[in-house]
Scaffold this active site. Structure first.
Site, PDB file in Angstrom:
ATOM      1  N   GLY A 177     -11.223  -6.651 -13.718  1.00 58.17           N
ATOM      2  CA  GLY A 177     -10.826  -7.919 -13.143  1.00 58.17           C
ATOM      3  C   GLY A 177     -11.703  -8.913 -12.505  1.00 58.17           C
ATOM      4  O   GLY A 177     -11.068  -9.856 -12.043  1.00 58.17           O
ATOM      5  N   THR A 178     -12.945  -8.648 -12.844  1.00 55.26           N
ATOM      6  CA  THR A 178     -13.627  -9.750 -12.118  1.00 55.26           C
ATOM      7  C   THR A 178     -14.155 -10.926 -13.063  1.00 55.26           C
ATOM      8  O   THR A 178     -14.699 -11.989 -12.679  1.00 55.26           O
ATOM      9  CB  THR A 178     -15.097  -9.015 -11.561  1.00 55.26           C
ATOM     10  OG1 THR A 178     -15.575  -8.338 -12.621  1.00 55.26           O
ATOM     11  CG2 THR A 178     -14.896  -8.318 -10.279  1.00 55.26           C
ATOM     12  N   GLY A 179     -13.740 -10.752 -14.330  1.00 56.54           N
ATOM     13  CA  GLY A 179     -13.630 -11.998 -15.052  1.00 56.54           C
ATOM     14  C   GLY A 179     -14.702 -11.735 -16.416  1.00 56.54           C
ATOM     15  O   GLY A 179     -15.204 -12.955 -16.608  1.00 56.54           O
ATOM     16  N   GLU A 396       3.378   3.435  13.949  1.00 57.48           N
ATOM     17  CA  GLU A 396       2.710   2.213  13.365  1.00 57.48           C
ATOM     18  C   GLU A 396       2.020   1.447  14.686  1.00 57.48           C
ATOM     19  O   GLU A 396       0.826   0.918  14.535  1.00 57.48           O
ATOM     20  CB  GLU A 396       3.448   0.968  12.693  1.00 57.48           C
ATOM     21  CG  GLU A 396       4.231   1.564  11.471  1.00 57.48           C
ATOM     22  CD  GLU A 396       3.208   2.269  10.336  1.00 57.48           C
ATOM     23  OE1 GLU A 396       1.888   2.015  10.496  1.00 57.48           O
ATOM     24  OE2 GLU A 396       3.590   3.361   9.801  1.00 57.48           O
ATOM     25  N   ASP A 477      -2.619   9.473   6.544  1.00 57.69           N
ATOM     26  CA  ASP A 477      -3.756   9.283   7.389  1.00 57.69           C
ATOM     27  C   ASP A 477      -4.822  10.357   7.232  1.00 57.69           C
ATOM     28  O   ASP A 477      -5.990  10.176   7.358  1.00 57.69           O
ATOM     29  CB  ASP A 477      -3.168   8.849   8.907  1.00 57.69           C
ATOM     30  CG  ASP A 477      -2.266   7.858   9.037  1.00 57.69           C
ATOM     31  OD1 ASP A 477      -2.195   7.125   7.981  1.00 57.69           O
ATOM     32  OD2 ASP A 477      -1.355   7.752   9.867  1.00 57.69           O
TER      33      ASP A 477
END
Ligand code: ADP
Length: 603
Positions: A177-179, A396, A477
């Site tokens: 996806g970096t081109g 949270e 977590d």
């Protein structure tokens, strides 16, 4: 009255009325169809009707004979024969049709089998590639390097006159996806040459030899269209090191790779065909592929930095109406770690949400919602205020509060109780430090702080609900904490086990070679120590989280009430509440921000 009975639109006469009509002399002739049990009555005035009769109707015959009305009996057998013939013909036609269909199918399969070796590259002919360098943003170094290739494709004489050799292959290396594809297309677009593209996995088939002949075919076609660009995506699918298969290396993939190497050697220097390949695993490529003369240029295409992200957003905002209040630089700051494709997706999702809300321009709210949708999944209906909601809120708030209290921790961006699809009840989002992200250097203090924040959810549950009421909600977590601790111990030398790399970079097992050669590079006793250290690091983080949260129970309660009321608290708003509480000095003396409590046994 009878005349009225036999009128065109009136019901046919009854049987007895028919007999009377025959006797009455108004009927010209009768035609009996025994099989249909009816008689066709032809009147003298030209009308005609059908009347049902009995199967072997002798009375009708007699009456007709007595009244001298001609009566013919229709030969139904002839009709039957015609119908039978029709059915037979239909059957034969159907049979023939079926047979032709079958034959055609099998001939198609056969022709496909013969065409296996032909490649099916996507070809964008000369001048049809619309991508230009200005459409690729944020990767200026890569663009600058590739400018040379464009110049060559445009004016090869300039280079050949000086005896310069142009690279045959360019390897674009970088995460998805970096081109990389975009960049290759932009070269073809700028130079105005045809663009052949194919994913390396498309070469590899079940049958040995097919890949190799596809490679041959692709190069043959490209040479016919030279100058042109061949783009091979995910080249590691065929370009992995040879000799790595189980039971000898003569597999289909290796033959394909050999053919690729041969073709690259075979095409003349400066023939005008330039091969551009993309991968995110240059380390697994066969050395023969990366030696000079083949892919002799390696160009790194990295994830964009903040300025790069802003430039990419600007490129994609060109075709979308953005609200004037939207600041692209703020959005670039909020999206660390995003690739060009992620940023394009962000604006696209924003546009979709805007359309759904019947607005005419994309505003911050739409982008905010789009970001959440991309990173956290689809929003689902909020929970009712319940014990479960309260528990999630405390969990949270535990993470969020610790990210404000622990030095070196990532900054809190927001905490929310709006659930997301996939069972996420709420989340506390932090923003990684841009400097750390760009430099790629992570300190021990940073990882320790992260561990404490990650353990904050479980710690909050312990403080508020007690040890027997903790939930499995912290399992994610725990996985994260274990992964961080393990990397600290086995890869970064952040533990008393010393400055050794005990494990590699955790890449997946690759064919036979790794299966045979991957074994732990440490003794069994060291393995036990690693487990112990990992456990100690996580436990210590939990202890520190508890030390920080216990004296702040009142603050937690206040924050939870606020969160339940508002559902979302922004980072700044959250920090104001925390700072006010800290400033009142409501805390016992020893519960300020933690001095780094040493992990037992850790330096
Ligand atoms: P890769 O080949 O590296 O996996 P792509 O070139 O296929 O990535 O990128 C996918 C999409 O993401 C592109 O079509 C483009 O819309 C967008 N994109 C990625 N990087 C950039 C960039 N540097 N500038 C502009 N758009 C980009």
């Amino acid at each position: 009255m009878i005349g009225r009975l036999v009128g065109q639109s009136e019901p046919p006469p009854s049987y007895s009325e028919l007999l009377k009509l025959i006797e009455g002399g108004t009927i010209k002739e009768l035609e009996l169809s025994p099989r249909q049990r009816e008689v066709q009555v032809q009147f003298k005035d030209g009308r005609s009707i059908r009347v049902p009769v009995f199967a072997n109707d002798s009375l009708l015959l007699r009456t007709a004979e007595q009244s001298r009305v001609p009566l013919t009996v229709r030969d139904d057998r002839q009709d039957d024969a015609t119908a039978g013939l029709l059915v037979n013909v239909l059957l034969v036609v159907l049979l023939l049709g079926g047979l032709t269909l079958l034959l055609r199918r099998s001939s198609q399969v056969a022709s496909k089998a013969m065409g296996f070796g032909r490649s099916q590259p996507r070809l964008q002919p000369e001048g049809s590639v619309s991508v230009r360098f200005e459409d690729v943003a944020g990767i200026n170094e890569a663009k600058a390097e590739l400018q040379e290739v464009v110049s060559f494709l445009r004016q090869p004489e300039r280079f050949t006159a000086l005896g310069a050799k142009i690279p045959r292959g360019v390897l674009l290396v970088g995460p998805p996806g970096t081109g990389k594809t975009l960049l290759a297309k932009a070269i073809a677009g700028e130079a105005g040459v045809p663009f052949f593209s194919m994913a390396a996995s498309e070469f590899v088939e079940l049958f040995v030899g097919v890949g190799a002949s596809r490679v041959r075919d692709l190069f043959k076609r490209a040479k016919e269209k030279a100058p042109c660009i061949i783009f091979i995506d995910e080249v590691d699918a065929v370009g992995r090191q040879r000799g790595a298969g189980i039971g000898g290396g003569n597999d289909e993939r290796e033959q394909t790779l050999n053919q690729l190497l041969t073709e690259m050697d075979g095409f003349e220097q400066n023939s005008g065909v330039i091969l551009i390949a993309a991968t995110n695993r240059p380390d697994v490529l066969d050395v023969a592929l990366t030696r000079p003369g083949r892919f002799d240029r390696q160009i790194q295409v990295d994830l964009p930095d903040r300025r790069g992200r802003e430039a990419i957003l600007a490129v994609h905002a060109r075709s979308r109406p953005l609200d004037p209040s939207v600041s692209l630089s703020t959005w670039a700051a909020r999206t660390p770690g995003f690739s060009g494709a992620d940023l394009a997706n962000l604006l696209n999702e924003g546009a979709i949400l805007t359309a759904r809300r019947h607005r005419s321009s994309i505003d911050d709210q739409a982008l905010s919602d789009a970001l959440e949708r991309i990173t956290m999944g689809l929003a689902v209906a909020p929970l009712q205020d319940s014990a479960k909601k309260r528990l999630i809120a405390y969990h949270e708030i535990g993470h969020a509060l610790l990210s404000c209290l622990v030095p070196h921790a990532d900054k809190l961006d927001k905490v929310t109780l709006l659930p997301r699809s996939g069972g996420v009840g709420g989340f506390a989002r932090t923003m990684p430090d841009e400097e750390i992200l760009d430099s790629g250097l992570i300190s021990k203090a940073y990882l320790e702080a992260r561990l404490v924040v990650v353990m904050g959810g479980r710690a909050a549950e312990l403080v508020v609900f007690g040890p027997s009421e903790i939930t499995q909600g912290a399992s994610g977590d725990l996985q994260m904490a274990t992964r961080i601790s393990r990397e600290m111990v086995t890869r970064y030398g952040f533990s008393p086990l010393g400055q050794v790399a005990l494990e590699g970079d955790g890449h997946e097992v690759f064919l036979g070679r790794d299966l045979l050669h991957t074994r732990p590079s440490y003794a069994e006793s060291t393995g036990r120590q690693i487990d112990l250290q990992v456990r100690q690091l996580s436990q210590h983080a939990l202890d520190q989280a508890l030390v920080l949260l216990r004296p702040r129970r009142a603050l937690m309660d206040e924050l939870v009430d606020r969160l339940i009321e508002q559902e979302t608290l922004g980072g700044d708003e959250f920090r104001v509440i925390v700072d006010r509480f800290e400033a009142t000095g409501a805390l016992p003396a020893e519960s300020g921000p933690p001095a780094a409590v040493p992990v037992p046994g850790h330096a």
